[in-house]
Scaffold this motif. Sequence first.
Motif, PDB file in Angstrom:
ATOM      1  N   SER A  66      10.867   1.112  -0.665  1.00  0.00           N
ATOM      2  CA  SER A  66      12.268   1.145  -1.080  1.00  0.00           C
ATOM      3  C   SER A  66      12.754  -0.259  -1.410  1.00  0.00           C
ATOM      4  N   PRO A  67      13.457  -0.417  -2.518  1.00  0.00           N
ATOM      5  CA  PRO A  67      13.976  -1.750  -2.859  1.00  0.00           C
ATOM      6  C   PRO A  67      14.971  -2.266  -1.814  1.00  0.00           C
ATOM      7  N   ASP A  68      15.515  -1.376  -1.006  1.00  0.00           N
ATOM      8  CA  ASP A  68      16.472  -1.773   0.030  1.00  0.00           C
ATOM      9  C   ASP A  68      15.798  -2.170   1.338  1.00  0.00           C
ATOM     10  N   ALA A  72      11.144  -7.393   7.086  1.00  0.00           N
ATOM     11  CA  ALA A  72      10.817  -6.931   8.445  1.00  0.00           C
ATOM     12  C   ALA A  72      10.550  -5.427   8.450  1.00  0.00           C
ATOM     13  N   ASP A  73      11.341  -4.664   7.681  1.00  0.00           N
ATOM     14  CA  ASP A  73      11.120  -3.214   7.584  1.00  0.00           C
ATOM     15  C   ASP A  73       9.759  -2.927   6.957  1.00  0.00           C
ATOM     16  N   ARG A  74       9.409  -3.660   5.907  1.00  0.00           N
ATOM     17  CA  ARG A  74       8.119  -3.458   5.238  1.00  0.00           C
ATOM     18  C   ARG A  74       6.958  -3.769   6.191  1.00  0.00           C
ATOM     19  N   GLN A  75       7.091  -4.829   6.965  1.00  0.00           N
ATOM     20  CA  GLN A  75       6.057  -5.177   7.937  1.00  0.00           C
ATOM     21  C   GLN A  75       5.932  -4.101   9.004  1.00  0.00           C
ATOM     22  N   ALA A  76       7.066  -3.586   9.480  1.00  0.00           N
ATOM     23  CA  ALA A  76       7.042  -2.527  10.499  1.00  0.00           C
ATOM     24  C   ALA A  76       6.380  -1.269   9.959  1.00  0.00           C
TER      25      ALA A  76
END
Length: 142
Positions: A66-68, A72-76
């Motif tokens: 998601s572009p949003d 940190a979210d991508r790593q999680a």
Amino acid sequence: MEPQTDLRLAQCFVAVDDHDKALAFYRDTLGLEVRNDVAFEGMRWVTVASPLQPDVEIVLEPPGASPDASPADRQAMARLLAKGMLRGVIFATADCDALYARVREAGGEVVQEPMDQPYGVRDCAFRDPAGNLLRFVERPRG
């Protein structure tokens, strides 16, 4: 007000960490068709589908695409994918045992051999190359 009755599933999303490995599994091992494989806004948009369901596609996308999503979210999401903690999909098949043999012979990671479940189906399970759990269900005939 009555609920909508004309809704159908069009696409679902499965997180993958390597599109080429995912395609080798979903296309070459499972026999799904590649519907799209294009660059889109800095990412790769890949969809696969069963020839038996021309209007339903699985989008293979990186975790946290998601572009949003924050870094940190991508790593999680990537960590959860690496642990096999993200949900996959359940496929229906006419012959669970034959599908199991084909996927196992292709090197698929077996989670569960074919077995009759108390709720009336025969199923097996594998992990795709990214670690997603995929179940394959054979419903009773008749």
